[in-house]
Design a protein around this motif. Structure first.
Motif, mmCIF file in Angstrom:
data_model
loop_
_atom_site.group_PDB
_atom_site.id
_atom_site.type_symbol
_atom_site.label_atom_id
_atom_site.label_comp_id
_atom_site.label_asym_id
_atom_site.label_seq_id
_atom_site.Cartn_x
_atom_site.Cartn_y
_atom_site.Cartn_z
ATOM 1 N N ARG A 1 -4.756 5.803 -12.273
ATOM 2 C CA ARG A 1 -3.957 4.622 -12.640
ATOM 3 C C ARG A 1 -3.212 4.124 -11.405
ATOM 4 O O ARG A 1 -2.596 4.900 -10.680
ATOM 5 C CB ARG A 1 -2.964 4.990 -13.738
ATOM 6 N N ASN A 2 -3.288 2.832 -11.167
ATOM 7 C CA ASN A 2 -2.578 2.239 -10.046
ATOM 8 C C ASN A 2 -1.119 2.024 -10.439
ATOM 9 O O ASN A 2 -0.787 1.054 -11.103
ATOM 10 C CB ASN A 2 -3.224 0.917 -9.628
ATOM 11 N N TYR B 1 -2.854 3.823 -3.449
ATOM 12 C CA TYR B 1 -2.529 2.710 -4.338
ATOM 13 C C TYR B 1 -2.379 1.440 -3.502
ATOM 14 O O TYR B 1 -1.645 1.428 -2.521
ATOM 15 C CB TYR B 1 -1.201 2.952 -5.067
ATOM 16 N N HIS C 1 -3.605 10.275 -2.989
ATOM 17 C CA HIS C 1 -3.746 9.226 -3.994
ATOM 18 C C HIS C 1 -3.390 7.924 -3.301
ATOM 19 O O HIS C 1 -2.298 7.796 -2.737
ATOM 20 C CB HIS C 1 -2.817 9.458 -5.171
ATOM 21 N N LEU D 1 1.316 1.106 -8.797
ATOM 22 C CA LEU D 1 1.984 -0.032 -8.156
ATOM 23 C C LEU D 1 1.963 -1.273 -9.052
ATOM 24 O O LEU D 1 2.835 -2.124 -8.954
ATOM 25 C CB LEU D 1 1.314 -0.391 -6.833
ATOM 26 N N THR E 1 -7.307 -0.444 -9.620
ATOM 27 C CA THR E 1 -7.120 0.976 -9.889
ATOM 28 C C THR E 1 -6.670 1.673 -8.615
ATOM 29 O O THR E 1 -6.771 1.114 -7.524
ATOM 30 C CB THR E 1 -8.437 1.594 -10.422
ATOM 31 N N GLY E 2 -6.166 2.876 -8.757
ATOM 32 C CA GLY E 2 -5.867 3.700 -7.606
ATOM 33 C C GLY E 2 -7.046 4.639 -7.377
ATOM 34 O O GLY E 2 -7.917 4.780 -8.239
ATOM 35 N N ASN F 1 0.857 -1.180 0.000
ATOM 36 C CA ASN F 1 0.000 0.000 0.000
ATOM 37 C C ASN F 1 0.893 1.231 0.000
ATOM 38 O O ASN F 1 1.836 1.315 0.783
ATOM 39 C CB ASN F 1 -0.901 0.026 1.238
#
Length: 136
Positions: free
Chosen positions: A131-132, A97, A95, A134, A103-104, A73
């Motif tokens: 956009r995630n 993630y 934000h 990670l 998804t973020g 995380n």
């Protein structure tokens, strides 16, 4: 996305980011450098002092994409003024993630400064899916 529907792990890191931001924000000049919280136990912090918000976001995304320490995380937090139907608000934008998320998510914690004290607004505002970074 309702803030209360994200995982408890993401909520924990979100709340940690808000606490760090509140400790950093001066009631006199509201200066806050953006930062990332990461690490296996969400115990690492990286700050980004850049000339613009876009530059800081780009640097943070590049940093997050290169994390290889098992972080599950990650949050990126910064201060911004956002406009809602009932006016402009100072906001700590976070934000979020998660490695297990498709998804973020971007949320805002609204606040006001009254009598040199920061007062948090009750609601965490969902600002959108992102956009995630990670999971690329």
């Amino acid at each position: 996305m309702d803030y209360y529907k994200i995982s408890s792990e993401l909520k924990k890191v979100f709340e940690e980011a808000i606490e760090i931001a509140l400790d950093t924000v001066s009631t006199e000049n509201s200066e806050l450098h953006s930062f990332v919280i990461y690490g296996k136990n969400s115990d690492k912090l990286e700050r980004f002092a850049c000339d613009s918000g876009d530059e800081a976001l780009d640097a943070a995304i590049e940093f997050i994409e290169e994390i290889d320490d098992g972080s599950e995380n990650v949050v990126y937090a910064f201060k911004e003024t956002i406009e809602l139907n009932d006016g402009e608000f100072d906001t700590i934008v976070v934000h979020v993630y998660g490695i297990d998320e498709d998804t973020g998510y971007s949320f805002g914690q609204l606040y006001r400064v009254n009598d040199h004290k920061i007062q948090l607004m009750n609601e965490k505002v969902f600002l959108g899916k992102i956009r995630n970074v990670l999971v690329f």
